[in-house]
Design a protein around this motif. Structure first.
Motif, PDB file in Angstrom:
ATOM      1  N   LYS A 162      -7.091   0.296   2.776  1.00 54.42           N
ATOM      2  CA  LYS A 162      -6.336  -1.021   2.415  1.00 54.42           C
ATOM      3  C   LYS A 162      -5.047  -0.669   1.806  1.00 54.42           C
ATOM      4  CE  LYS A 162     -10.318  -3.853   2.307  1.00 54.42           C
ATOM      5  NZ  LYS A 162     -11.834  -3.854   1.798  1.00 54.42           N
ATOM      6  N   LEU A 163      -4.308  -0.189   2.341  1.00 57.02           N
ATOM      7  CA  LEU A 163      -2.871  -0.106   1.490  1.00 57.02           C
ATOM      8  C   LEU A 163      -2.200  -1.410   1.356  1.00 57.02           C
ATOM      9  CD1 LEU A 163      -1.203   3.006   3.581  1.00 57.02           C
ATOM     10  CD2 LEU A 163      -2.949   2.931   1.682  1.00 57.02           C
ATOM     11  N   GLN A 164      -1.546  -1.400   0.110  1.00 56.64           N
ATOM     12  CA  GLN A 164      -1.055  -2.667  -0.326  1.00 56.64           C
ATOM     13  C   GLN A 164       0.322  -2.748  -0.146  1.00 56.64           C
ATOM     14  OE1 GLN A 164      -3.227  -4.583  -2.668  1.00 56.64           O
ATOM     15  NE2 GLN A 164      -4.678  -3.194  -2.000  1.00 56.64           N
ATOM     16  N   PRO A 165       0.974  -3.860  -0.319  1.00 55.55           N
ATOM     17  CA  PRO A 165       2.411  -3.824  -0.104  1.00 55.55           C
ATOM     18  C   PRO A 165       3.014  -2.621  -0.867  1.00 55.55           C
ATOM     19  CG  PRO A 165       1.785  -6.127  -0.293  1.00 55.55           C
ATOM     20  CD  PRO A 165       0.426  -5.298  -0.378  1.00 55.55           C
ATOM     21  N   GLY A 166       3.910  -1.990  -0.594  1.00 55.15           N
ATOM     22  CA  GLY A 166       4.546  -1.007  -1.357  1.00 55.15           C
ATOM     23  C   GLY A 166       3.881   0.427  -0.884  1.00 55.15           C
ATOM     24  N   GLY A 167       2.758   0.278  -0.419  1.00 57.27           N
ATOM     25  CA  GLY A 167       2.045   1.607   0.099  1.00 57.27           C
ATOM     26  C   GLY A 167       0.957   2.331  -0.865  1.00 57.27           C
ATOM     27  N   GLU A 168       0.732   1.552  -1.926  1.00 57.23           N
ATOM     28  CA  GLU A 168      -0.307   2.101  -2.636  1.00 57.23           C
ATOM     29  C   GLU A 168      -1.826   1.740  -2.168  1.00 57.23           C
ATOM     30  OE1 GLU A 168      -0.291   4.223  -5.367  1.00 57.23           O
ATOM     31  OE2 GLU A 168       1.730   4.135  -4.694  1.00 57.23           O
ATOM     32  N   ALA A 169      -2.802   2.662  -2.141  1.00 58.19           N
ATOM     33  CA  ALA A 169      -4.224   2.382  -1.691  1.00 58.19           C
ATOM     34  C   ALA A 169      -5.047   1.672  -2.358  1.00 58.19           C
ATOM     35  CB  ALA A 169      -4.823   3.740  -1.238  1.00 58.19           C
ATOM     36  N   ALA A 178      -2.740  12.467   3.839  1.00 55.89           N
ATOM     37  CA  ALA A 178      -3.635  13.261   3.782  1.00 55.89           C
ATOM     38  C   ALA A 178      -4.111  13.167   2.277  1.00 55.89           C
ATOM     39  CB  ALA A 178      -3.495  14.788   4.115  1.00 55.89           C
ATOM     40  N   ASN A 179      -3.302  13.043   1.442  1.00 52.76           N
ATOM     41  CA  ASN A 179      -3.431  13.097   0.038  1.00 52.76           C
ATOM     42  C   ASN A 179      -4.134  11.794  -0.321  1.00 52.76           C
ATOM     43  OD1 ASN A 179      -3.408  13.675  -2.884  1.00 52.76           O
ATOM     44  ND2 ASN A 179      -1.350  12.460  -3.108  1.00 52.76           N
ATOM     45  N   LYS A 180      -3.561  10.744   0.012  1.00 54.71           N
ATOM     46  CA  LYS A 180      -4.053   9.358  -0.177  1.00 54.71           C
ATOM     47  C   LYS A 180      -5.715   9.325   0.366  1.00 54.71           C
ATOM     48  CE  LYS A 180       0.107   6.424  -0.539  1.00 54.71           C
ATOM     49  NZ  LYS A 180       1.218   5.922   0.265  1.00 54.71           N
ATOM     50  N   LEU A 181      -5.764   9.788   1.544  1.00 58.98           N
ATOM     51  CA  LEU A 181      -7.203   9.908   2.065  1.00 58.98           C
ATOM     52  C   LEU A 181      -8.309  10.577   1.185  1.00 58.98           C
ATOM     53  CD1 LEU A 181      -8.964   8.665   4.326  1.00 58.98           C
ATOM     54  CD2 LEU A 181      -8.419  10.826   5.755  1.00 58.98           C
ATOM     55  N   VAL A 182      -7.650  11.800   0.878  1.00 61.01           N
ATOM     56  CA  VAL A 182      -8.756  12.880   0.260  1.00 61.01           C
ATOM     57  C   VAL A 182      -8.991  12.392  -1.229  1.00 61.01           C
ATOM     58  CG1 VAL A 182      -9.038  15.142  -0.361  1.00 61.01           C
ATOM     59  CG2 VAL A 182      -8.311  14.746   1.874  1.00 61.01           C
ATOM     60  N   LYS A 183      -7.930  11.919  -1.755  1.00 62.32           N
ATOM     61  CA  LYS A 183      -8.074  11.091  -3.409  1.00 62.32           C
ATOM     62  C   LYS A 183      -9.385  10.182  -3.221  1.00 62.32           C
ATOM     63  CE  LYS A 183      -4.434   9.809  -4.692  1.00 62.32           C
ATOM     64  NZ  LYS A 183      -3.046   9.526  -5.466  1.00 62.32           N
ATOM     65  N   ALA A 184      -9.678   9.433  -2.129  1.00 59.17           N
ATOM     66  CA  ALA A 184     -10.460   8.424  -1.982  1.00 59.17           C
ATOM     67  C   ALA A 184     -11.889   8.915  -1.830  1.00 59.17           C
ATOM     68  CB  ALA A 184     -10.001   7.339  -1.070  1.00 59.17           C
ATOM     69  N   VAL A 185     -12.144  10.270  -1.467  1.00 62.28           N
ATOM     70  CA  VAL A 185     -13.480  10.750  -1.086  1.00 62.28           C
ATOM     71  C   VAL A 185     -14.057  11.126  -2.463  1.00 62.28           C
ATOM     72  CG1 VAL A 185     -14.714  12.592   0.043  1.00 62.28           C
ATOM     73  CG2 VAL A 185     -12.297  11.566   0.829  1.00 62.28           C
ATOM     74  N   PRO A 186     -15.462  10.463  -2.567  1.00 56.97           N
ATOM     75  CA  PRO A 186     -16.130  10.609  -3.821  1.00 56.97           C
ATOM     76  C   PRO A 186     -16.775  11.872  -3.902  1.00 56.97           C
ATOM     77  CG  PRO A 186     -17.348   9.541  -2.172  1.00 56.97           C
ATOM     78  CD  PRO A 186     -15.995   9.630  -1.607  1.00 56.97           C
ATOM     79  N   LYS A 189       3.815  -6.015   6.332  1.00 54.26           N
ATOM     80  CA  LYS A 189       3.568  -6.742   7.485  1.00 54.26           C
ATOM     81  C   LYS A 189       2.071  -6.588   7.706  1.00 54.26           C
ATOM     82  CE  LYS A 189       7.635  -7.591  10.096  1.00 54.26           C
ATOM     83  NZ  LYS A 189       7.396  -8.762   9.744  1.00 54.26           N
ATOM     84  N   GLY A 190       1.485  -7.859   8.530  1.00 48.47           N
ATOM     85  CA  GLY A 190       0.025  -7.806   8.773  1.00 48.47           C
ATOM     86  C   GLY A 190      -0.846  -7.739   7.901  1.00 48.47           C
ATOM     87  N   GLN A 191      -2.340  -7.261   8.074  1.00 45.07           N
ATOM     88  CA  GLN A 191      -3.281  -7.346   7.041  1.00 45.07           C
ATOM     89  C   GLN A 191      -3.389  -6.208   6.134  1.00 45.07           C
ATOM     90  OE1 GLN A 191      -6.730  -7.295   9.634  1.00 45.07           O
ATOM     91  NE2 GLN A 191      -6.788  -9.654   9.809  1.00 45.07           N
ATOM     92  N   ALA A 192      -2.780  -4.911   6.696  1.00 43.17           N
ATOM     93  CA  ALA A 192      -2.717  -3.810   5.895  1.00 43.17           C
ATOM     94  C   ALA A 192      -1.537  -2.930   6.088  1.00 43.17           C
ATOM     95  CB  ALA A 192      -3.810  -2.968   6.314  1.00 43.17           C
ATOM     96  N   GLY A 193      -0.570  -3.579   6.553  1.00 37.00           N
ATOM     97  CA  GLY A 193       0.640  -2.983   6.850  1.00 37.00           C
ATOM     98  C   GLY A 193       0.839  -2.786   8.445  1.00 37.00           C
ATOM     99  N   VAL A 194       2.133  -2.386   8.847  1.00 32.80           N
ATOM    100  CA  VAL A 194       2.256  -1.792  10.310  1.00 32.80           C
ATOM    101  C   VAL A 194       2.940  -0.652  10.315  1.00 32.80           C
ATOM    102  CG1 VAL A 194       3.205  -2.415  12.601  1.00 32.80           C
ATOM    103  CG2 VAL A 194       2.492  -4.283  11.110  1.00 32.80           C
TER     104      VAL A 194
END
Length: 736
Positions: free
Chosen positions: A414-421, A447-455, A616-621
């Motif tokens: 769920k990336l926000q406007p500006g690209g923060e997750a 990859a960093n954004k994704l792995v950071k979110a793994v519990p 753009k869009g729900q979670a960026g394009v």
């Protein structure tokens, strides 16, 4: 401007209405157009710097009359400004051209019928009176007034920017970014533009800076040039550059002494604009690496997150530590009807017992079946499973394969406007097993954004083919993980019998091993030899539009993708898109279309997004998203694209340079996508790009059919040439 202009007489002025653009070169701005002087005369030809002018605008052009041996008399434009038209016909044309949002041809007709020659004066001085026109309520009137004021302000900025050599489309962007502060920023801090405004690189900012009088050797210019050089290197896939290479590359671009660049680099490090750190180079010797801050942070953070996951005591799937594998695999065979090969069994055990694991292998080696088996066993133990892939198409394929929902990485986080997750270390995903497919496409930042979110305690499985091209963005995450001994991995090598019958699979493996493809007797792998590049381009179009549809019943727009090594050149994606559009969505009388620079957009066009746009869009394009143009509204000046993730996205006309046609695309852009049929033009004009992993990636995009078109010499060169340079990354070092 040609040097002969210097000796010319004083320029003349020509006032005319731009009727149509015949040719536009987007890179140089050189334009050939037809204009009307309004006295019922024939249309005149004008050539030169007209980038940004739209049909329907009244232009005041300065330049010279000349005679062309082939095209006759024409006016060579040195510069132009737009002027407000004075005749009723001119005003109607001007308003109907889609210049003012909210007024299309229909309302233009009504407004001009009501106010006549005073129309523009009314809009300027008494916009409230527009409600006198049938169909124009207060809401639309207010909108027209706002659009008119904005248009006027943009015009002012444009006139200033034209004086310093900036095209209209970029002027609009600058205005959108800084509004009334535009001129102030351009004058005082031109190098800010390169960082703040998409589409402006250092070179454009530098041209502007010179025009507003910033000295050639000013530290501000040199620092901006160093940062630009680093940012270009990240576009080429590097996470850092060695100091000496950075200084050498930057001094070439800047044309300043190396010692000045080195001093300015020291200043940048002190000001924390960049990070300097010693890391082992490709051959193991220490290198003074210079990183842009976000890439340094991401590399450290990704390595830290992976090691924490691997070594943490928690385990969210503890039952697999002591499971009876004989029983578990027998149960699995009942579910799937197939035995696992020994390598596959090893991969299944690893993914369910190790917290981080990598699964790699080529086509036909059973990666998909292995993933399905892992998911089946985890689901049987009620594990919370999330499946992701970098592109919409890859996510769809993963969902079909496992019967579980799959998302793109961007949507999952769920990336926000500006690209923060929305999900990160402080707010992790609720997941026990996270499977990432097409992991060769993962760049360092994502990859960093994704792995950071793994519990903690969750299991992370990365699946991909390491022999494909690396990610479009910086880094080679999958290759770096496979090179780090700390990360458990399985490589599948056995090609299964049913896959071995496929020419596509057989030849993909042959190419990857440096052997020529087998062509005789193949039902799904062909070569149409053709040495001449222009003829190869025409043949490529014919194969995609006529021959494959006739023989295999495939749809040229939906099922067939042309993949080319290069964007430029007669058989590059740019030229092929023009030819394919003429065949598949030609211009039709009464059908709306929109020209942007050298491209024309029409309903039915196959397009791709060429930058990440988080707003753009729900979670960026995201860069690489494909879609089809479904609507084009000339009144509201919007174009609608239905993406391959089934989302409808609106683009304002001034955002259309974020889209490119996608009938043909470069092989780099096709990563992570699969198509029923792939047509690959290979010509000697693409010599520099012909590499084994490029051809291998293109061939492995095809599910049913590959057709190569072009030169046997080019094919041999592609198979022979192993990509020379590794990317500059230090992830493996940080993991060990």
């Amino acid at each position: 401007m040609p040097s002969s202009i210097a000796s010319r007489p004083a320029p003349q002025v020509l006032e005319a209405v731009l009727e149509r653009l015949t040719y536009v070169n987007e890179e140089t701005g050189y334009t050939v157009a037809r204009v009307a002087t309004g006295r019922g005369s024939d249309l005149l030809t004008v050539v030169g710097a007209l980038l940004g002018a739209q049909p329907g605008e009244s232009l005041r052009m300065r330049g010279w009359w000349s005679s062309h041996p082939q095209y006759g008399r024409q006016f060579e434009v040195a510069s132009y400004t737009t002027v407000l038209p004075a005749t009723i016909q001119g005003i109607r044309r001007y308003l109907g051209s889609g210049l003012i949002k909210g007024i299309g041809p229909v309302f233009a007709e009504r407004i001009v019928a009501h106010f006549g020659v005073d129309t523009l004066q009314v809009i300027e001085e008494e916009p409230g009176r527009l409600v006198e026109v049938a169909g124009l309520g207060p809401k639309r009137t207010a909108k027209i007034n706002a659009a008119w004021q904005e248009q006027k302000a943009i015009k002012e900025v444009m006139v200033f920017l034209q004086g310093v050599g900036v095209s209209t489309s970029i002027a609009v962007r600058i205005y959108k970014r800084y509004a009334e502060k535009s001129i102030e920023v351009v004058k005082a801090e031109p190098y800010r533009l390169a960082a703040d405004v998409w589409g402006i690189g250092f070179k454009t900012a530098d041209t502007i800076a010179q025009a507003v009088g910033i000295p050639h050797d000013s530290p501000e210019r040199v620092k901006a040039g160093l940062q630009y050089t680093l940012s270009e290197a990240t576009d080429d896939g590097h996470c850092y550059l060695p100091t000496d290479r950075l200084v050498a590359d930057a001094t070439k671009i800047l044309d300043v002494p190396a010692d000045l660049a080195a001093r300015c680099l020291d200043d940048l490090v002190t000001e924390e604009g960049v990070v300097r750190q010693t890391v082992p180079g490709p051959d193991g010797t220490p290198v003074a690496a210079i990183y842009l801050v976000p890439f340094h942070r991401a590399e450290q953070s990704l390595a830290g997150s992976l090691l924490t996951l691997l070594r943490g005591p928690a385990d969210r799937m503890p039952h697999f530590a002591g499971v009876d594998w004989g029983k578990a695999l027998a149960w699995l065979k009942k579910r799937t009807g197939t035995d696992l090969a020994p390598e596959q069994e090893q991969a299944v055990r690893l993914a369910l017992t190790a917290k981080v694991a990598v699964l790699t292998g080529g086509p036909g080696c059973g990666k998909s079946f292995t993933v399905r088996s892992i998911v089946e066993l985890a689901a049987a133990k009620k594990a919370k499973i999330l499946l992701v892939a970098p592109t919409g198409r890859a996510a769809k394929r993963l969902a079909e394969l496992t019967g579980q929902p799959a998302a793109t990485v961007h949507r999952l986080l769920k990336l926000q406007p500006g690209g923060e997750a929305s999900y990160d270390r402080d707010n992790p995903l609720d997941v026990d097993l996270l499977v990432v497919d097409e992991a060769s496409m993962l760049d360092l930042i994502l990859a960093n954004k994704l792995v950071k979110a793994v519990p903690p305690g969750a299991h992370l499985l990365l699946v991909g083919d390491v022999d494909q091209l690396p990610s479009v963005g910086a880094g080679e995450v999958l290759r770096d993980l496979l090179a780090a001994d700390t990360v458990p991995r399985v490589r599948l090598t056995q090609i299964f019998r049913q896959a071995a019958d496929s020419g596509v699979v057989t030849n993909a493996h042959r190419i990857n091993a440096g052997k020529p493809p087998i062509l005789p007797g193949m039902r799904d792998f062909f070569l149409f030899p053709c040495e001449d590049t222009d003829e190869a381009a025409a043949l490529t179009v014919d194969v995609a539009c006529t021959r494959i549809p006739a023989k295999f019943g495939l749809d040229p727009r939906r099922d067939i993708q042309i993949l080319t090594p290069m964007h430029r050149g007669p058989a590059g994606a740019g030229a092929l898109n023009t030819l394919l559009q003429q065949r598949l969505t030609p211009a039709r009388e009464g059908q709306p279309e929109r020209r942007v620079g050298g491209r024309v957009f029409r309903i039915g066009d196959k397009v791709t997004q060429i930058r990440n746009n988080y707003d753009k869009g729900q979670a960026g394009v995201f860069n690489g998203t494909l879609g089809v143009v479904t609507a084009l509204d000339t009144d509201e000046q919007t174009l609608t694209v239905r993406t391959d993730e089934d989302e409808s996205i609106d683009y304002d006309f001034d955002e259309l340079d974020e889209l490119a046609h996608a009938y043909a695309m470069t092989i780099h852009r096709s990563q992570g996508s699969e198509y029923p049929a792939v047509v690959i033009p290979l010509t000697t004009s693409a010599w520099m790009m012909l590499q084994r992993n490029l051809l291998y990636t293109a061939v492995t995009r095809a599910k049913q059919l590959v057709v190569l078109v072009g030169s046997r010499r080019a094919l041999a060169a592609a198979i022979r040439t192993v990509s020379a340079g590794r990317r500059h990354t230090a992830l493996t070092h940080r993991l060990t």
